[in-house]
Write a protein that holds these residues in place. Structure first.
Motif, PDB file in Angstrom:
ATOM      1  N   PHE A 282       0.849  -1.195   0.000  1.00 41.54           N
ATOM      2  CA  PHE A 282       0.000   0.000   0.000  1.00 41.54           C
ATOM      3  C   PHE A 282       0.879   1.238   0.000  1.00 41.54           C
ATOM      4  N   GLY A 283       0.750   2.048  -1.040  1.00 41.05           N
ATOM      5  CA  GLY A 283       1.487   3.303  -1.125  1.00 41.05           C
ATOM      6  C   GLY A 283       0.578   4.409  -1.627  1.00 41.05           C
ATOM      7  N   CYS A 284       0.957   5.650  -1.382  1.00 39.80           N
ATOM      8  CA  CYS A 284       0.136   6.778  -1.825  1.00 39.80           C
ATOM      9  C   CYS A 284       0.992   8.029  -1.937  1.00 39.80           C
ATOM     10  N   LYS A 285       0.365   9.093  -2.422  1.00 40.82           N
ATOM     11  CA  LYS A 285       1.020  10.399  -2.443  1.00 40.82           C
ATOM     12  C   LYS A 285       1.158  10.919  -1.015  1.00 40.82           C
ATOM     13  N   ASP A 286       2.192  11.697  -0.800  1.00 36.24           N
ATOM     14  CA  ASP A 286       2.496  12.183   0.547  1.00 36.24           C
ATOM     15  C   ASP A 286       1.344  12.982   1.157  1.00 36.24           C
ATOM     16  N   LYS A 287       0.614  13.726   0.332  1.00 35.73           N
ATOM     17  CA  LYS A 287      -0.440  14.584   0.877  1.00 35.73           C
ATOM     18  C   LYS A 287      -1.604  13.801   1.457  1.00 35.73           C
ATOM     19  N   TYR A 288      -1.675  12.496   1.159  1.00 33.62           N
ATOM     20  CA  TYR A 288      -2.772  11.677   1.678  1.00 33.62           C
ATOM     21  C   TYR A 288      -2.327  10.754   2.812  1.00 33.62           C
ATOM     22  N   VAL A 289      -1.117  10.929   3.294  1.00 36.00           N
ATOM     23  CA  VAL A 289      -0.542   9.954   4.215  1.00 36.00           C
ATOM     24  C   VAL A 289      -1.351   9.815   5.494  1.00 36.00           C
ATOM     25  N   ARG A 290      -1.978  10.885   5.972  1.00 34.44           N
ATOM     26  CA  ARG A 290      -2.724  10.799   7.230  1.00 34.44           C
ATOM     27  C   ARG A 290      -4.030  10.034   7.086  1.00 34.44           C
ATOM     28  N   GLN A 291      -4.432   9.756   5.878  1.00 34.78           N
ATOM     29  CA  GLN A 291      -5.622   8.938   5.668  1.00 34.78           C
ATOM     30  C   GLN A 291      -5.259   7.501   5.278  1.00 34.78           C
ATOM     31  N   MET A 292      -3.973   7.195   5.231  1.00 37.18           N
ATOM     32  CA  MET A 292      -3.541   5.864   4.825  1.00 37.18           C
ATOM     33  C   MET A 292      -3.803   4.855   5.936  1.00 37.18           C
ATOM     34  N   PRO A 293      -4.391   3.699   5.626  1.00 40.61           N
ATOM     35  CA  PRO A 293      -4.664   2.690   6.655  1.00 40.61           C
ATOM     36  C   PRO A 293      -3.398   1.962   7.086  1.00 40.61           C
ATOM     37  N   GLY A 294      -3.549   1.136   8.097  1.00 40.68           N
ATOM     38  CA  GLY A 294      -2.412   0.361   8.580  1.00 40.68           C
ATOM     39  C   GLY A 294      -1.516   1.177   9.479  1.00 40.68           C
ATOM     40  N   ARG A 295      -0.235   0.920   9.387  1.00 40.03           N
ATOM     41  CA  ARG A 295       0.729   1.630  10.232  1.00 40.03           C
ATOM     42  C   ARG A 295       1.965   1.976   9.427  1.00 40.03           C
ATOM     43  N   LEU A 296       2.693   2.947   9.913  1.00 35.90           N
ATOM     44  CA  LEU A 296       3.962   3.323   9.307  1.00 35.90           C
ATOM     45  C   LEU A 296       5.063   3.221  10.344  1.00 35.90           C
ATOM     46  N   CYS A 297       6.248   2.912   9.870  1.00 42.84           N
ATOM     47  CA  CYS A 297       7.434   2.951  10.712  1.00 42.84           C
ATOM     48  C   CYS A 297       8.237   4.171  10.301  1.00 42.84           C
ATOM     49  N   GLY A 298       8.613   4.990  11.285  1.00 38.85           N
ATOM     50  CA  GLY A 298       9.346   6.210  10.996  1.00 38.85           C
ATOM     51  C   GLY A 298      10.754   6.183  11.572  1.00 38.85           C
ATOM     52  N   GLU A 299      11.621   7.001  10.997  1.00 35.26           N
ATOM     53  CA  GLU A 299      13.008   7.132  11.460  1.00 35.26           C
ATOM     54  C   GLU A 299      13.114   8.370  12.349  1.00 35.26           C
ATOM     55  N   THR A 300      13.856   8.255  13.417  1.00 31.78           N
ATOM     56  CA  THR A 300      14.017   9.376  14.342  1.00 31.78           C
ATOM     57  C   THR A 300      15.413   9.297  14.966  1.00 31.78           C
ATOM     58  N   VAL A 301      15.642  10.102  15.982  1.00 32.17           N
ATOM     59  CA  VAL A 301      16.880  10.022  16.763  1.00 32.17           C
ATOM     60  C   VAL A 301      16.500  10.018  18.234  1.00 32.17           C
ATOM     61  N   ASP A 302      17.322   9.345  19.045  1.00 30.18           N
ATOM     62  CA  ASP A 302      17.035   9.303  20.483  1.00 30.18           C
ATOM     63  C   ASP A 302      17.660  10.517  21.180  1.00 30.18           C
ATOM     64  N   ALA A 303      17.608  10.505  22.511  1.00 30.49           N
ATOM     65  CA  ALA A 303      18.094  11.649  23.294  1.00 30.49           C
ATOM     66  C   ALA A 303      19.573  11.903  23.072  1.00 30.49           C
ATOM     67  N   ASN A 304      20.291  10.875  22.632  1.00 32.96           N
ATOM     68  CA  ASN A 304      21.727  11.015  22.400  1.00 32.96           C
ATOM     69  C   ASN A 304      22.053  11.261  20.930  1.00 32.96           C
ATOM     70  N   GLY A 305      21.021  11.478  20.131  1.00 34.43           N
ATOM     71  CA  GLY A 305      21.246  11.741  18.719  1.00 34.43           C
ATOM     72  C   GLY A 305      21.484  10.504  17.885  1.00 34.43           C
ATOM     73  N   LYS A 306      21.237   9.320  18.450  1.00 35.32           N
ATOM     74  CA  LYS A 306      21.467   8.075  17.737  1.00 35.32           C
ATOM     75  C   LYS A 306      20.241   7.711  16.906  1.00 35.32           C
ATOM     76  N   ARG A 307      20.478   7.216  15.696  1.00 36.64           N
ATOM     77  CA  ARG A 307      19.392   6.843  14.802  1.00 36.64           C
ATOM     78  C   ARG A 307      18.524   5.753  15.431  1.00 36.64           C
ATOM     79  N   GLY A 308      17.203   5.898  15.275  1.00 37.23           N
ATOM     80  CA  GLY A 308      16.285   4.903  15.810  1.00 37.23           C
ATOM     81  C   GLY A 308      15.004   4.860  14.997  1.00 37.23           C
ATOM     82  N   PHE A 309      14.142   3.904  15.314  1.00 39.03           N
ATOM     83  CA  PHE A 309      12.914   3.690  14.550  1.00 39.03           C
ATOM     84  C   PHE A 309      11.732   3.554  15.501  1.00 39.03           C
ATOM     85  N   VAL A 310      10.586   4.068  15.068  1.00 39.03           N
ATOM     86  CA  VAL A 310       9.375   4.037  15.899  1.00 39.03           C
ATOM     87  C   VAL A 310       8.162   3.822  14.993  1.00 39.03           C
TER      88      VAL A 310
END
Length: 452
Positions: A282-310
């Motif tokens: 399942f994929g879509c245009k970015d402008k519709y992402v908040r209406q996309m079903p299911g779940r997404l995994c996102g990339e972030t950084v923790d308190a120490n600036g280390k790459r992580g996923f949520v």
């Protein structure tokens, strides 16, 4: 040995709390004709584990093994070679036992895999973003229709005649409860898709147009004019891909401005497995992402600036109030998504393109040979690895006769569209890298003999 942890007083107490007198009262909504009035006939009350294993093995031997006979079945489920390393890796304990990664701090491996899967799917489908998988292709298709309704605030979906009838059936089942109007019809045995019909049917009540690419007959069309027509009426274009290997050779739907692209990912990493489990894309245009079903995994950084996923934007009914949810399907297909991602990683872009080229070349050779059989007509001269033949007789009996000879010749349209006389002679044939020249010649010779 039966495991019955509850005593009769335990059961009586529970029945009393919910206000019924017996367990049978819980089944009153099931029609009486569908209920058993005793044990299943012809089944023994008990048997040893050894006896059960022997009996089940004997039953399994009655199946025709796909890899042991000439195999030309397709129509949404394809036999491809899956490298042994895929199965080896998905059975590692870290993956095989993992469930929903609700605690990201202890599920970084699973989350990273899902992040990579999303990236691969988005690039494959040509979309801005992809989710962390759906249940399968057919339910992903329905979820896309529901998403289009939320975005456009309209309730009419126009379904191409070339959309897989099983996907149409799922959509009809769900539409009973949402009130969506589905405009659909059966295909015709002609070389062209019904793009002109779809464009003409779009009106101010249309939420979306759903088109399969390649379609159920294997036909391929430029979706750009259809996308333009949809957008002119502020409707969305949904493209359905049941053979993702095709996208190694043909333009992705996202490149042709499709708003939502869904599909079945079984071809990559996942075996046929008697019809499941599979994995929905399942994929879509970015402008519709908040209406996309299911779940997404996102990339972030923790308190120490280390790459992580949520997990992010998890707007399923498990996470938020049911009436606010974008999907009521609780199941994604994490292990199958992992298999898909491993296979894609092993192939790489160059490998996927080479695999697609091999599939297409084999299909062209097979189509040329089979269309030489007297009375057999090739319906579509443009295709990827699947094409439709028109036989001089009804296809279903021919398929059964060939199956009795150990040849799985393809999918008869009479099976997919029972009662549709205009389609009864249609036979959809799929060719992949697992199909040999000997397989094609065996089918051609047997087909010629049967039709003589």
């Amino acid at each position: 040995m039966r495991y019955l942890p509850l005593t009769q007083p335990d059961r009586d107490a529970m029945l009393s709390v919910i206000g019924v007198s017996s367990i049978d009262d819980l089944f009153v909504d099931v029609p009486e004709a569908a209920r058993l009035d005793g044990p299943v006939h012809d089944l023994p009350n008990h048997a040893s584990e050894l006896a059960v294993e022997r009996h089940m093995t004997a039953l399994a031997r009655q199946n025709t093994v796909a890899g042991e006979v000439p195999f030309f079945l397709g129509c949404g489920a394809y036999r491809h070679h899956v490298p042994a390393s895929v199965d080896h890796l998905i059975q590692r304990g870290e993956f095989l036992t993992a469930y929903t990664p609700y605690q990201p701090e202890i599920a970084q491996g699973t989350l990273q895999m899902l992040f990579e899967f999303q990236t691969q799917v988005a690039r494959l489908l040509g979309t801005d973003v992809a989710n962390a998988s759906m249940y399968d292709g057919s339910t992903a298709c329905w979820e896309a229709i529901g998403m289009a309704r939320r975005i456009t605030k309209r309730g009419k979906a126009i379904l191409s005649s070339g959309l897989h009838p099983h996907y149409v059936s799922v959509a009809k089942t769900m539409a009973k409860y949402t009130g969506d109007v589905l405009d659909t019809t059966s295909p015709w045995l002609v070389p062209e898709l019904d793009i002109d019909r779809l464009i003409a049917a779009i009106d101010d009540d249309t939420s979306c147009v759903v088109v399969q690419y390649p379609d159920i007959l294997g036909r391929i069309a430029d979706l750009t004019p259809l996308a333009d027509a949809c957008h002119a009426k502020k409707a969305l274009l949904i493209a359905v891909v049941t053979e993702p290997v095709a996208l190694g050779a043909i333009r992705s739907p996202g490149e042709m401005d499709a708003d939502i692209v869904v599909g079945e990912g079984q071809s990559l990493g996942v075996g046929l497995q008697f019809g499941g489990p599979y994995v929905g894309l399942f994929g879509c245009k970015d402008k519709y992402v908040r209406q996309m079903p299911g779940r997404l995994c996102g990339e972030t950084v923790d308190a120490n600036g280390k790459r992580g996923f949520v997990l992010t934007l998890s707007t399923r009914e498990q996470h938020i109030r049911r009436e606010k949810a974008t999907s009521n399907i609780c199941t994604n297909s994490g292990l199958c998504a992992l298999a898909f991602s491993i296979h894609m990683t092993l192939l790489g872009e160059a490998g996927l393109r080479a695999l697609a080229a091999t599939n297409h070349a084999g299909a062209v050779t097979a189509a040329e040979r089979l269309s030489q059989v007297p009375g057999v007509e090739l319906v579509n001269d443009g295709f990827f690895n699947e094409f439709t033949l028109k036989l001089p007789v009804e296809a279903r009996p021919v398929v059964r006769t060939l199956a009795d000879r150990g040849i799985l010749a393809g999918v008869s349209l009479g099976r997919l569209y029972p009662g549709e006389d205009a389609l009864a002679n249609g036979l959809v044939v799929a060719v992949t890298e697992t199909t040999t020249a000997e397989d094609v010649e065996t089918l051609a010779a047997a087909l010629q003999e049967i039709l003589a």
